[in-house]
Scaffold this active site. Structure first.
Site, short mmCIF file in Angstrom:
data_model
loop_
_atom_site.label_atom_id
_atom_site.label_comp_id
_atom_site.label_asym_id
_atom_site.label_seq_id
_atom_site.Cartn_x
_atom_site.Cartn_y
_atom_site.Cartn_z
N LYS A 8 -13.59 11.33 11.44
CA LYS A 8 -13.22 12.70 11.84
C LYS A 8 -12.05 12.66 12.81
O LYS A 8 -11.78 11.63 13.44
CB LYS A 8 -14.40 13.41 12.51
CG LYS A 8 -15.00 12.71 13.75
CD LYS A 8 -14.29 12.95 15.06
CE LYS A 8 -14.92 12.19 16.23
NZ LYS A 8 -14.10 12.13 17.45
N ASP A 133 -21.62 12.52 18.71
CA ASP A 133 -20.83 12.80 17.50
C ASP A 133 -21.63 12.63 16.20
O ASP A 133 -21.13 12.95 15.13
CB ASP A 133 -19.63 11.85 17.42
CG ASP A 133 -18.50 12.28 18.34
OD1 ASP A 133 -18.57 13.40 18.88
OD2 ASP A 133 -17.55 11.50 18.51
O1 C5P Z 1 -22.93 10.61 23.24
P1 C5P Z 1 -22.10 9.39 23.32
O2 C5P Z 1 -22.91 8.12 23.20
O3 C5P Z 1 -20.92 9.38 22.43
O4 C5P Z 1 -21.52 9.37 24.80
C1 C5P Z 1 -20.96 8.25 25.39
C2 C5P Z 1 -20.64 8.56 26.84
O5 C5P Z 1 -19.55 9.49 26.92
C3 C5P Z 1 -21.77 9.23 27.61
O6 C5P Z 1 -22.60 8.28 28.20
C4 C5P Z 1 -21.03 10.03 28.65
O7 C5P Z 1 -20.65 9.20 29.72
C5 C5P Z 1 -19.76 10.44 27.95
N1 C5P Z 1 -19.82 11.79 27.36
C6 C5P Z 1 -19.71 12.88 28.21
N2 C5P Z 1 -19.78 14.15 27.68
C7 C5P Z 1 -19.94 14.33 26.35
C8 C5P Z 1 -20.05 13.24 25.48
C9 C5P Z 1 -19.98 11.97 26.03
O8 C5P Z 1 -19.54 12.75 29.42
N3 C5P Z 1 -19.99 15.57 25.88
#
Ligand code: C5P
Length: 290
Positions: A8, A133
């Site tokens: 994406k 995601d």
């Molecule tokens: O959800 P995901 O594993 O992709 O997120 C990785 C990191 O990115 C989270 O631990 C967080 O620190 C940050 N993040 C965030 N806000 C979001 C998505 C991710 O701060 N909406």
């Protein structure tokens, strides 16, 4: 059973402030792109056996595909074995959602293989556990993402994007998503964006005015990333000066995308890109998937 696992790009990624749980509230317009990994699934054996074409990617219980399979089998109460092979073509830590897509495809595939024991809502919950995601990849079209990105509202395909191609460039280094989000504390304006950017882009795309839509491409995470990695701005300047409709970093980077009017124009520009920057960077041309 072999399935392709698309990636994406984020046409808008607007941060609306940091939440008490540490995540950022956001609004994002996500568009599937037809650059793909491939996943093969076969029932049999015992437990989860995962292999991967890329030796740099661990194929153990840390891998998102493994974790998706484990979560699914546990939630569905299934003790059968499953063998999975991941043919990795997309770059890692690129902001293209390659790993998230792999996890989403794994949840969908296992649900199909085992006779659909889990309802869509349950799959969405499992997907959100795996990463912000991942729920996007439980469906196939463009979507609005809200919450921390995991609340997905599917959107009708944008007619004005039909037939466009996208150039994807990866500079050879990845960017850690937690690192990029952590830097946002130093960029309060970008961290606390005003809501509405996603809807404004959606409305502009629906109006069919591609030039106006390109001006609305936005990614708050560019603020820290482009400062640390100015090479990505150099790529963007090159694309802007050479006929791209629009260009932007995807997700938390490091991949940059350029929207192009046709695959022919994209291939021609990739040749010029290689003449200017050499052959060392990962570059792909892909259709914008519906
Ligand atoms: O959800 P995901 O594993 O992709 O997120 C990785 C990191 O990115 C989270 O631990 C967080 O620190 C940050 N993040 C965030 N806000 C979001 C998505 C991710 O701060 N909406």
């Amino acid at each position: 059973m072999t399935l392709s696992s698309p990636c994406k790009i984020n046409l808008v990624l607007n941060l609306l402030g940091r939440r008490p749980d540490g995540f950022h509230q956001l609004e994002t317009v996500m568009q599937p792109v037809g650059a793909r990994d491939f996943l093969s699934f076969e029932r049999g054996g015992s437990g989860i056996k995962l292999t991967c074409s890329d030796p740099s990617l661990r194929a153990d219980s840390d891998n998102l595909v493994f974790r998706a399979a484990a979560l699914f089998l546990e939630a569905a109460g299934i003790a059968d074995g499953i063998r999975i092979h991941l043919e990795k073509r997309l770059p890692i830590s690129a902001g293209l959602g390659g790993g998230s897509g792999n996890a989403g495809v794994t949840l969908r595939a296992l649900n199909d293989i085992f006779g659909r024991p889990l309802a869509q809502e349950k799959l969405s919950l499992l997907a959100a556990k795996l990463g912000s995601d991942v729920p996007f990849f439980l469906q196939d079209g463009p979507a609005l993402g809200t919450g921390r990105g995991e609340i997905i509202t599917p959107l009708d395909p944008f007619a004005c994007l039909k037939g466009l191609s996208v150039i994807l460039v990866h500079p050879g280094f990845g960017i850690s998503t937690p690192w990029a989000y952590k830097q946002m504390d130093n960029f309060p304006d970008a961290q606390n964006g005003a809501p509405g950017r996603a809807q404004a882009l959606i409305d502009t795309l629906r109006s069919g005015d591609l030039t106006a839509a390109a001006a609305r491409l936005y990614n708050a995470l560019e603020a820290p990333v482009l400062r640390k990695y100015p090479l990505l701005s150099v790529f963007q300047d090159f694309f802007r000066e050479n006929g791209a409709i629009g260009t932007m970093m995807s997700g938390s980077g490091s991949a940059t995308f350029a929207l192009m009017p046709s695959s022919g124009a994209a291939e021609t520009l990739v040749e010029r890109f290689k003449a200017q920057f050499g052959n060392t960077y990962w570059v792909a041309v892909a259709p914008l998937a519906d």
